[in-house]
Each structure stands twice: as C-alpha cells, then as structure tokens.
Design an enzyme around this catalytic site. Sequence first.
Site, mmCIF file in Angstrom:
data_model
loop_
_atom_site.group_PDB
_atom_site.id
_atom_site.type_symbol
_atom_site.label_atom_id
_atom_site.label_comp_id
_atom_site.label_asym_id
_atom_site.label_seq_id
_atom_site.Cartn_x
_atom_site.Cartn_y
_atom_site.Cartn_z
ATOM 1 N N ASP A 1 -54.893 -94.885 -17.835
ATOM 2 C CA ASP A 1 -56.056 -95.431 -17.134
ATOM 3 C C ASP A 1 -57.236 -94.451 -17.143
ATOM 4 O OD1 ASP A 1 -57.406 -97.352 -15.489
ATOM 5 O OD2 ASP A 1 -56.980 -96.121 -13.727
ATOM 6 N N HIS B 1 -61.304 -91.368 -20.107
ATOM 7 C CA HIS B 1 -62.393 -90.660 -19.416
ATOM 8 C C HIS B 1 -62.273 -89.139 -19.542
ATOM 9 C CE1 HIS B 1 -63.254 -94.561 -17.944
ATOM 10 N NE2 HIS B 1 -62.527 -94.538 -16.855
ATOM 11 N N LYS C 1 -61.589 -100.304 -21.781
ATOM 12 C CA LYS C 1 -60.392 -99.495 -21.886
ATOM 13 C C LYS C 1 -59.388 -99.923 -20.818
ATOM 14 C CE LYS C 1 -59.929 -97.120 -18.784
ATOM 15 N NZ LYS C 1 -59.868 -97.309 -17.314
ATOM 16 N N ARG D 1 -60.278 -118.722 -15.315
ATOM 17 C CA ARG D 1 -59.212 -119.713 -15.473
ATOM 18 C C ARG D 1 -59.289 -120.764 -14.376
ATOM 19 N NH1 ARG D 1 -54.164 -116.107 -15.209
ATOM 20 N NH2 ARG D 1 -55.787 -114.929 -14.189
ATOM 21 N N LYS E 1 -72.557 -92.003 -17.605
ATOM 22 C CA LYS E 1 -72.987 -91.356 -16.358
ATOM 23 C C LYS E 1 -74.121 -90.380 -16.654
ATOM 24 C CE LYS E 1 -68.744 -92.137 -13.894
ATOM 25 N NZ LYS E 1 -68.731 -92.657 -12.546
HETATM 26 C C1 BG6 Z 1 -61.710 -96.971 -14.170
HETATM 27 C C2 BG6 Z 1 -60.263 -96.942 -13.792
HETATM 28 O O1 BG6 Z 1 -61.869 -96.863 -15.565
HETATM 29 O O2 BG6 Z 1 -62.391 -95.896 -13.544
HETATM 30 C C3 BG6 Z 1 -60.079 -96.961 -12.276
HETATM 31 O O3 BG6 Z 1 -59.598 -98.056 -14.369
HETATM 32 C C4 BG6 Z 1 -60.908 -95.890 -11.621
HETATM 33 O O4 BG6 Z 1 -58.705 -96.809 -11.911
HETATM 34 C C5 BG6 Z 1 -62.348 -95.939 -12.130
HETATM 35 O O5 BG6 Z 1 -60.877 -96.100 -10.219
HETATM 36 C C6 BG6 Z 1 -63.154 -94.774 -11.611
HETATM 37 O O6 BG6 Z 1 -64.488 -94.938 -12.005
HETATM 38 P P1 BG6 Z 1 -65.665 -94.254 -11.177
HETATM 39 O O7 BG6 Z 1 -66.873 -94.479 -12.007
HETATM 40 O O8 BG6 Z 1 -65.697 -94.951 -9.854
HETATM 41 O O9 BG6 Z 1 -65.268 -92.827 -11.049
#
Ligand code: BG6
Length: 485
Positions: A231, A236, A144, A46, A178
């Site tokens: 989140d 995840h 997400k 933006r 991963k």
């Molecule tokens: C993201 C979340 O999807 O994953 C974050 O929005 C989080 O809050 C992150 O910190 C963690 O990812 P990783 O790969 O660092 O464990």
Amino acid sequence: MQIQAPFELVLFGGLGDLAQRKLLPSMYFLQRDGRLTEGCIYCTTRHSMTEEEFIETVRTALRQHIPAEYLEEEQWEAFARRLKCVELDLSDVKAYNTLKKSLLSGNPNRVYYLATGSSLYTPVCEGLHASDLIQSHSKVVMEKPIGHDYESASDINAAVAEYFSESQIYRIDHYLGKETVQNLMVLRFANSLFESQWNQNYIDHIQITISEALGVEKRAGFYDHVGAMRDMFQNHLLQLLCITAMEPPAKLESDAVRDEKVKVLRALKPIIGDAITEKVVRGQYDAGVSDGQPVPRYRDEPGVEAKSLTETFVAAKVEIDNWRWAGVPFYLRTGKRLAERACEIVVHFKEIPHSIFPLQHKNTMANKLVFRLQPDEGVRLMLCEKRVGPGMSVRPMNLSLNPANHKQTRVPEAYERLLFDALTSNPTLFLRDDELLEAWRWVDPILKSWEETEQRPEPYTSGTWGPAAATLLLAKDGRLWDENS
Ligand code: BG6
C-alpha cells in the site's frame, strides 16, 4: 493554464473512498481556482441511484473533505452541473455501451481514471475497447497498487498495453504531486549549493518516514489483503527515495526524469535470504491511545480477519549500490496508528571531522536538511550558531522555508496537480511501466519470504512509533529515528 475544452473525466469507482476523499474534492478546487473549462465528470457506480441521490452523495462527501470556507454555494452549483452518474458493472465487458450513451461524441479530451482494485483494470480496458471508446488521444490513469507482485503487475501492464500506448497510460502515485516533493527537485537542481554535498562524501544517512495516526478506517476489505508493503512502501516510499537519490536529469521532461528514477530502482541492493529479518521490520498495531482516545488493535477492526498476518508497519534499511550512495543507508518506514501524522525526508549530513568548540552532543553538531511533506509542508536546514552571551557555546538553529507561511495561500492537494497534469497530457509525475516493475522486482522477495515463512508481524502499541525492532534497526548502526525533527 487551463484544461483543454471540452474535457471528460470518467471516474471508475466514482463513488468509492478515493473518489470521495480526494478526486472529487480536487476537481472542485481546480474549478474554484478557475482551471477547468467546459467539461464533465462521470462517476460510475454499481448501485442504482437517482440523480438527486447521487448529487447529494457527492455534496456530503465534499462537505466532509473540504473546509467550509472553500465550499461556496455558487461554486458548488457550477460543479454539480458537471457531475453525471453512470450505473455500470465494470466486470461486464458488454455493458459499456451504457457509458458510451452518456459520453459526448466527437473528439473530447477524455481521461479514464481507474480508481478501483487493479483486478478490474483489464476488464475495464476490454469493455472500453468493445464499445469503441478508446481513441488515439484518450488517456487512462491507473491508481496504485497495480497488481500484488511483479508477475501480476506485468500481466496488467501487458493487458492495458493491448488497448493504450505507453504515452496514453498515467500510473499515478500521489506522493509525487505533493508540493514539497516538487520543491525537493527544485532545491536539488536549481541550486549549486546542495549538489556538491549530495553524496557519500558528505551525507551520513537519509531517513524517510510516512507515518499515519489513523488506523485502517473503513478500508479493511482492501487493506487486509494488501498491507503496508504494497500500500505504501512499494510505491510512495520508493518514489520518495528515487527523487531524493536520482542523478540530475538532463531536462525536466517525462522520460528524462523517469530514466533517472529507474536507474535508482535498478541500483537498489536486493534484500534476500537472512538479510530480510536483519534489514526489514514488519509490525501490526495493537490497542492503544490515539488522539487521546482508546483505539482497538488491528485484528479487532471491523472487516479484518481475526488471525490476520497483514502488516500495518514496515521499516527497512535500504542501500543503493552506486558511486553516489555507496555506504549511505536510507532508512524508510511507514505505518498506521503511529504517534502522529507526518511525512518527512531527513538528510543527515556527516559530523564535522574535528570540533574546536566545547564538547556538544554529537547530534547537535551534524547538519540536517528536513523536507516535511505533511501535515505542515516546508523545508528546514539545521545549522549550528553561537549561543548569544559569553563563551563560545554552540547551538542548533533552523533556517526555514515554509510555503504556506510566506505565500499565505492554500497549498494545493497532490491530486489537484496530478489530475490537472493528466487532463493536460503531462506525464512527468507519473510512473512508466519499467519503473513500476523495478519497484515490484525489489519488494517481491521480501513479500514472498513473509508469505512462505508465515512471519508474524511484531505487535506495537497504537499511538507509538512502531515496534521495538524498528528502533533496534537504527540502534544497531548507532543511529536514532528522527521523531520530533
Ligand atoms: C494511500 C494509501 O495511497 O495513501 C492509504 O492507500 C494512505 O492507506 C494514504 O492512508 C496516505 O496519503 P496521504 O496523502 O494522506 O499521506
């Protein structure tokens, strides 16, 4: 394998937190590893900025997020030549002609990456359509969380489906990219050893933990409206559970894998009514010590509402109602400002039915298979062996498979793999529409109950393993969380 040239990656939210921390560094690594051919990366923003300011912003981000040994001048210059900045107000559907003017004409391999809040996904698709920027082979990647509940997620699915067919839509969950998650599939489905044991006859329970030492950092504006359930848990954690629990797919093809994951989500026992307080723990971090430094409580973090009821921790006992998993609890937990950063899937096998050896603490006798996703990726099988010396004393030992140790190579970031897969049209590790909706369907009653009852999250001291209720959740079943496995 290389990406089909010429490619165009358009990052909406191109200078946001995710782009700077993960997406741009991952594209840099793909180039450094020789996997990118001719192609450009467009970052929309933006803010009005000159080309020099934009390039400097990306360079600063790469310096922060890529270890210096990998950031070579020659590679950086080649990478900088791919970068283009496009000033665009994403909610202004008529403004997308500005983007069109920057893009190549013809039929490039083009991926639109939505790295913004999901409320912008529909306007972006409308804007792209209005400027005639969607072709039959264009792809769209959606970050997400998609929506904030079942209804909003299905509205977004329906709106995006007006412009892109399901095969063009890539819903990303970076945990699926991963290395150890891939390895979990290989260990499960390329060895006959585990499959015969992978069920309620041999497995006592499974624990899945994603713990973070960091707090909310600079993301309060996003996080305070979202919380750990939306989140981390809805996506995840449930995805890791699906990969652990799914039946063997008939092929390593996107729909075959996704069919099996959806079946797991459909078989999750609903947690509703009184079961919510019994089986789900909600926490929020208090002040404490992290990495040797004093840290503030969540409510005192910049940008967080003073009376915020947002959870920064969730733990739950999840059950799967099917033949394979009947009676095997899956304990899932995630939180910020916990004792350490770690992500592990720990499969606890049942104890031996009868021991002929001198009495041992029962935990040392039960086998464990540990998939560690981070910070150090690897797989360990805990077995028992004889302690050297007189007598027949038994001790636990680890059989270890550690990718970083035996290959001496850098383990690629999840986003590298997933960006590559999206650019080469491989949707296997992305979520299908029904998967997304099933996950929301399961978490919705929990979220609604928290909202309706204005349930206060239980405080926990930063730098610990979360609220006491989380320990109790397992203690009630005579079990303990794995804290130093
Ligand atoms: C993201 C979340 O999807 O994953 C974050 O929005 C989080 O809050 C992150 O910190 C963690 O990812 P990783 O790969 O660092 O464990």
